[in-house]
Design a protein around this motif. Structure first.
Motif, PDB file in Angstrom:
ATOM      1  N   TYR A   1       0.812  -1.172   0.000  1.00 25.64           N
ATOM      2  CA  TYR A   1       0.000   0.000   0.000  1.00 25.64           C
ATOM      3  C   TYR A   1       0.869   1.254   0.000  1.00 25.64           C
ATOM      4  O   TYR A   1       0.581   2.198  -0.722  1.00 25.64           O
ATOM      5  N   ALA A   2       1.910   1.235   0.810  1.00 25.03           N
ATOM      6  CA  ALA A   2       2.796   2.409   0.879  1.00 25.03           C
ATOM      7  C   ALA A   2       3.439   2.686  -0.477  1.00 25.03           C
ATOM      8  O   ALA A   2       3.558   3.832  -0.893  1.00 25.03           O
ATOM      9  N   LYS A   3       3.855   1.643  -1.169  1.00 23.27           N
ATOM     10  CA  LYS A   3       4.435   1.822  -2.507  1.00 23.27           C
ATOM     11  C   LYS A   3       3.413   2.401  -3.471  1.00 23.27           C
ATOM     12  O   LYS A   3       3.718   3.286  -4.261  1.00 23.27           O
ATOM     13  N   GLN A   5       1.070   4.312  -2.788  1.00 18.20           N
ATOM     14  CA  GLN A   5       0.826   5.702  -2.422  1.00 18.20           C
ATOM     15  C   GLN A   5       2.025   6.600  -2.712  1.00 18.20           C
ATOM     16  O   GLN A   5       2.006   7.783  -2.422  1.00 18.20           O
ATOM     17  N   ALA A   7       5.421   6.017  -1.722  1.00 15.47           N
ATOM     18  CA  ALA A   7       6.526   6.037  -0.759  1.00 15.47           C
ATOM     19  C   ALA A   7       7.848   5.819  -1.486  1.00 15.47           C
ATOM     20  O   ALA A   7       7.965   4.929  -2.325  1.00 15.47           O
ATOM     21  N   LYS A   8       8.844   6.642  -1.179  1.00 17.25           N
ATOM     22  CA  LYS A   8      10.150   6.510  -1.825  1.00 17.25           C
ATOM     23  C   LYS A   8      11.001   5.437  -1.159  1.00 17.25           C
ATOM     24  O   LYS A   8      11.842   4.816  -1.794  1.00 17.25           O
ATOM     25  N   LYS A   9      10.777   5.240   0.133  1.00 15.82           N
ATOM     26  CA  LYS A   9      11.535   4.233   0.869  1.00 15.82           C
ATOM     27  C   LYS A   9      10.639   3.678   1.970  1.00 15.82           C
ATOM     28  O   LYS A   9       9.956   4.432   2.648  1.00 15.82           O
ATOM     29  N   ILE A  10      10.671   2.358   2.138  1.00 15.70           N
ATOM     30  CA  ILE A  10       9.881   1.721   3.186  1.00 15.70           C
ATOM     31  C   ILE A  10      10.828   1.003   4.138  1.00 15.70           C
ATOM     32  O   ILE A  10      11.594   0.139   3.718  1.00 15.70           O
ATOM     33  N   VAL A  29      10.338  -4.766   1.294  1.00 17.82           N
ATOM     34  CA  VAL A  29      10.632  -3.378   1.671  1.00 17.82           C
ATOM     35  C   VAL A  29      12.100  -3.053   1.424  1.00 17.82           C
ATOM     36  O   VAL A  29      12.909  -3.923   1.103  1.00 17.82           O
ATOM     37  N   ASP A  30      12.446  -1.787   1.618  1.00 13.15           N
ATOM     38  CA  ASP A  30      13.814  -1.353   1.373  1.00 13.15           C
ATOM     39  C   ASP A  30      14.768  -1.689   2.516  1.00 13.15           C
ATOM     40  O   ASP A  30      15.945  -1.942   2.296  1.00 13.15           O
TER      41      ASP A  30
END
Length: 65
Positions: A1-3, A5, A7-10, A29-30
């Motif tokens: 979900y964050a990606k 939206q 997100a540059k880094k998780i 994730v990163d």
């Protein structure tokens, strides 16, 4: 979900997790940070002095903030 939206880094940070979970998270994730990753993991509450149960209505209320 964050990606999705943008997100540059998780980064996932956790106080304790199993090695297999950390390895699975690393694929998604990163960066993954964990203080403890014990070989024997019987339950999360074993790593805390106090780990009270959270009621469903309390979780729902917190998620609506």
């Amino acid at each position: 979900y964050a990606k999705q939206q943008g997100a540059k880094k998780i980064v996932v940070a956790t106080p304790v997790a199993t090695v297999d979970i950390l390895e699975r998270l690393e694929q998604e994730v990163d960066e993954v940070v964990s203080v403890l990753f014990p070989k024997t993991f019987l339950g999360i509450s074993a790593f805390y002095e106090s780990f009270p149960q959270t009621q469903d209505d309390e979780v729902i209320a917190l998620m609506q903030l």
